[in-house]
Design a protein around this motif. Structure first.
Motif, PDB file in Angstrom:
ATOM      1  N   GLY A  58      35.459  -6.600  -8.636  1.00  0.00           N
ATOM      2  CA  GLY A  58      35.188  -5.355  -9.353  1.00  0.00           C
ATOM      3  C   GLY A  58      36.445  -4.559  -9.635  1.00  0.00           C
ATOM      4  N   GLU A  59      37.353  -4.513  -8.665  1.00  0.00           N
ATOM      5  CA  GLU A  59      38.622  -3.805  -8.879  1.00  0.00           C
ATOM      6  C   GLU A  59      39.475  -4.554  -9.904  1.00  0.00           C
ATOM      7  N   TYR A  60      39.514  -5.861  -9.778  1.00  0.00           N
ATOM      8  CA  TYR A  60      40.327  -6.689 -10.667  1.00  0.00           C
ATOM      9  C   TYR A  60      39.880  -6.549 -12.126  1.00  0.00           C
ATOM     10  N   TYR A  61      38.568  -6.561 -12.343  1.00  0.00           N
ATOM     11  CA  TYR A  61      38.031  -6.479 -13.700  1.00  0.00           C
ATOM     12  C   TYR A  61      37.648  -5.066 -14.120  1.00  0.00           C
ATOM     13  N   ASP A  62      37.995  -4.064 -13.303  1.00  0.00           N
ATOM     14  CA  ASP A  62      37.717  -2.648 -13.610  1.00  0.00           C
ATOM     15  C   ASP A  62      36.227  -2.357 -13.798  1.00  0.00           C
ATOM     16  N   THR A  63      35.404  -2.991 -12.995  1.00  0.00           N
ATOM     17  CA  THR A  63      33.967  -2.747 -13.100  1.00  0.00           C
ATOM     18  C   THR A  63      33.420  -2.035 -11.864  1.00  0.00           C
ATOM     19  N   VAL A  64      34.283  -1.726 -10.916  1.00  0.00           N
ATOM     20  CA  VAL A  64      33.827  -1.158  -9.651  1.00  0.00           C
ATOM     21  C   VAL A  64      33.545   0.333  -9.734  1.00  0.00           C
ATOM     22  N   SER A  65      34.167   0.997 -10.672  1.00  0.00           N
ATOM     23  CA  SER A  65      34.040   2.447 -10.699  1.00  0.00           C
ATOM     24  C   SER A  65      33.843   2.949 -12.115  1.00  0.00           C
ATOM     25  N   GLY A  66      33.000   3.955 -12.234  1.00  0.00           N
ATOM     26  CA  GLY A  66      32.835   4.630 -13.511  1.00  0.00           C
ATOM     27  C   GLY A  66      33.963   5.629 -13.734  1.00  0.00           C
ATOM     28  N   ALA A  67      34.736   5.902 -12.690  1.00  0.00           N
ATOM     29  CA  ALA A  67      35.848   6.848 -12.789  1.00  0.00           C
ATOM     30  C   ALA A  67      37.050   6.138 -13.395  1.00  0.00           C
ATOM     31  N   ARG A  68      37.422   6.526 -14.571  1.00  0.00           N
ATOM     32  CA  ARG A  68      38.509   5.872 -15.300  1.00  0.00           C
ATOM     33  C   ARG A  68      39.813   5.821 -14.521  1.00  0.00           C
ATOM     34  N   HIS A  69      40.109   6.888 -13.777  1.00  0.00           N
ATOM     35  CA  HIS A  69      41.390   6.942 -13.073  1.00  0.00           C
ATOM     36  C   HIS A  69      41.473   5.947 -11.911  1.00  0.00           C
ATOM     37  N   GLY A  73      43.422  -1.947 -13.800  1.00  0.00           N
ATOM     38  CA  GLY A  73      43.733  -3.131 -14.580  1.00  0.00           C
ATOM     39  C   GLY A  73      44.224  -4.261 -13.691  1.00  0.00           C
ATOM     40  N   HIS A  74      44.771  -5.305 -14.327  1.00  0.00           N
ATOM     41  CA  HIS A  74      45.343  -6.414 -13.564  1.00  0.00           C
ATOM     42  C   HIS A  74      46.439  -7.086 -14.384  1.00  0.00           C
ATOM     43  N   ILE A  75      47.247  -7.864 -13.697  1.00  0.00           N
ATOM     44  CA  ILE A  75      48.314  -8.615 -14.348  1.00  0.00           C
ATOM     45  C   ILE A  75      47.690  -9.895 -14.891  1.00  0.00           C
ATOM     46  N   LYS A  76      47.878 -10.157 -16.175  1.00  0.00           N
ATOM     47  CA  LYS A  76      47.204 -11.262 -16.857  1.00  0.00           C
ATOM     48  C   LYS A  76      47.373 -12.611 -16.168  1.00  0.00           C
TER      49      LYS A  76
END
Length: 149
Positions: A58-69, A73-76
């Motif tokens: 979730g952290e890697y794909y930015d799906t864990v939080s609705g809070a934008r801040h 992201g991740h390194i490709k």
């Protein structure tokens, strides 16, 4: 309210766990690098290393939080294997066997989990382990320097 308390609590527990580990341990011999220096290596096209991101999916794909801040992201080119998997599932550690003799840069969000995994990899006879100081949160702290990447 409970969700807002979970992340800080996990961070605090991670810090306390890391502090409990001492530098007297001979396996505690990984190197460290800053995120800007790592990104320069990536941009220069060096390929004889692996970036291991130990955050949750979730952290890697930015799906864990609705809070934008909180979405970092991740390194490709990074491989994502969460800390929990590396600690609890032997097959996860075996996924990294092919990189045992390569330089492995371990990253998370703030560099607490990556230190734990850096130590775990050293204990499992991996060589060339480097922790990324400050983790992905450095992207925001050093945005001007990292903007080109």
């Amino acid at each position: 309210m409970v969700k807002q308390l979970i992340f800080p609590a996990v961070c605090l527990l991670s810090v306390l766990y890391i502090k409990a580990q001492t530098n007297d341990d001979p396996n505690f011999a990984y190197k460290e690098i800053t995120l800007p220096h790592l990104m320069k290596k990536v941009q220069q096209g060096e390929k004889d290393f692996v970036i291991l991101d130990v955050r949750t999916k979730g952290e890697y794909y930015d799906t864990v939080s609705g809070a934008r801040h909180l979405n970092l992201g991740h390194i490709k080119s990074a491989i994502n294997i969460p800390l929990q998997d590396l600690q609890q599932k032997p097959e996860a550690l075996k996924e990294l066997e092919q990189f045992k003799n390569k330089e492995i840069y371990v990253i998370c969000s703030h560099s607490y989990r990556s230190r734990t995994i850096s130590k775990l990899l050293l204990q499992n006879n991996f060589s060339g382990i480097t922790n990324v100081q400050g983790g992905m949160s450095e992207w925001f702290r050093n945005y001007d320097e990292l903007k080109p990447y």
